[in-house]
Design an enzyme around this catalytic site. Sequence first.
Site, PDB file in Angstrom:
ATOM      1  N   LYS A  55       0.761  -1.101   0.162  1.00 54.26           N
ATOM      2  CA  LYS A  55       0.034   0.185  -0.046  1.00 54.26           C
ATOM      3  C   LYS A  55       0.895   1.150   0.082  1.00 54.26           C
ATOM      4  O   LYS A  55       1.882   1.207   0.387  1.00 54.26           O
ATOM      5  CB  LYS A  55      -0.836   0.022   1.076  1.00 54.26           C
ATOM      6  CG  LYS A  55      -2.208  -0.949   1.069  1.00 54.26           C
ATOM      7  CD  LYS A  55      -3.010  -1.003   2.096  1.00 54.26           C
ATOM      8  CE  LYS A  55      -4.335  -1.999   1.727  1.00 54.26           C
ATOM      9  NZ  LYS A  55      -5.389  -2.026   2.488  1.00 54.26           N
ATOM     10  N   ARG A  65      -3.367 -10.438   5.034  1.00 55.48           N
ATOM     11  CA  ARG A  65      -3.999 -10.372   3.699  1.00 55.48           C
ATOM     12  C   ARG A  65      -2.723  -9.853   2.851  1.00 55.48           C
ATOM     13  O   ARG A  65      -2.360  -8.691   2.966  1.00 55.48           O
ATOM     14  CB  ARG A  65      -5.343  -9.476   3.479  1.00 55.48           C
ATOM     15  CG  ARG A  65      -5.971  -9.455   2.336  1.00 55.48           C
ATOM     16  CD  ARG A  65      -7.024  -8.529   2.193  1.00 55.48           C
ATOM     17  NE  ARG A  65      -7.795  -8.706   0.814  1.00 55.48           N
ATOM     18  CZ  ARG A  65      -7.652  -8.181  -0.017  1.00 55.48           C
ATOM     19  NH1 ARG A  65      -6.814  -6.838   0.002  1.00 55.48           N
ATOM     20  NH2 ARG A  65      -8.284  -8.095  -1.177  1.00 55.48           N
TER      21      ARG A  65
END
Length: 380
Positions: free
Chosen positions: A327, A361
Amino acid sequence: MEIKRIYSNIDVNKIMKKLNVDKPGIKIMSKKAKIYLFYIKNMHIGAANILKQDALSIGADLALPNGVITCKFDRCDALLIGTKKHIEILSRKELAQPYGLKNLAKELKSYLNENRFDLKIMGVINANDDSFYPNSRFKGSLAIKMIEKMIEDGADIIDIGGVSSRPGSEPVDTEEELSRVKPIIKEIYKNRLFEKAEFSIDSFRPEVIEFALNHGFKIANDITGLRDDDVARVVSKMDAKIVIMHMKGNPKTMQIDPEYEDVTIEVSRFFDFQIKKAIDFGIKKHNIIIDPGIGFGKNLDHNIELLQNLEEFKKFGCEILVGASRKSMIDKIFPSSVEKRLPGTLALHLKAFENGANIIRCHDVYEHKQAFEVFKELID
């Protein structure tokens, strides 16, 4: 005689077992080995003075601003300091006290929750053309091959999504979402891959979730955090698991100057409300997974604070999922393209695991499996 300092993140139970300490002794002494810190906001001045005296009487302490003892103001913030044993005693003692201390006692008790869950790695498969990491996009037979590889690499869960939730992304309708994920779901069902790993559907639409749950999937990963009552009804009816994620706003607008007075408290408040909602709809507590939503309506400081304070959410007694894979927060710390963010991802996820996350995740299953196996050897 020699001496060696023992650091707080070492398992003291393991050391005492090695010393052949008797079991009752281990149970008693382990409660004295960890210091708990609680920042208490907006406390009634009467409660502050009572809690200060009660804390001191058992060997704990309460840090207060000047002027509390003379009731210079009506309310104040405070820092409670004590061992697990101290907090256990206070959580009982304050039940009989006024000024909101009864509710504080109940809150303190919830933090003593020691539920332990096994680590699970969740691999990501995106059945769309606009997810932020191109190498996570797969369709048809390529998706099945990648799923099989992720399982071989050590994935415990595979998360399938048909709609991008990256910042600024545009939503698609239910029919389009179904058209993207149906072929993959059918192949998973046909090949009985659900017998080799758990499957999760990354969707907030009840129709999509129900289709997946009817084809071997066990988890609904809802980025809206169970805002739709129909999602709750479907999950309850199918006795499935639900991931309740916190997101401020929606994917299109969530990263436009997000603001919080205290991000940890606000996310915790959200979980408290939504967990109760899920249970009211008949979803079993052990089927609830919570996700603080790293990067979903949070800036860099918010994300870092949530990862640092992840243990806050253990009080709910639910599995905690964290997904910071590749991210943009990594780019903000160390400028790098999405393709070059694996090292930063591993650093964030290892810290998340250390602070209480047990479902990670990620896009890179093999690398995570290796990193966690090595890391667990260091902390066990």
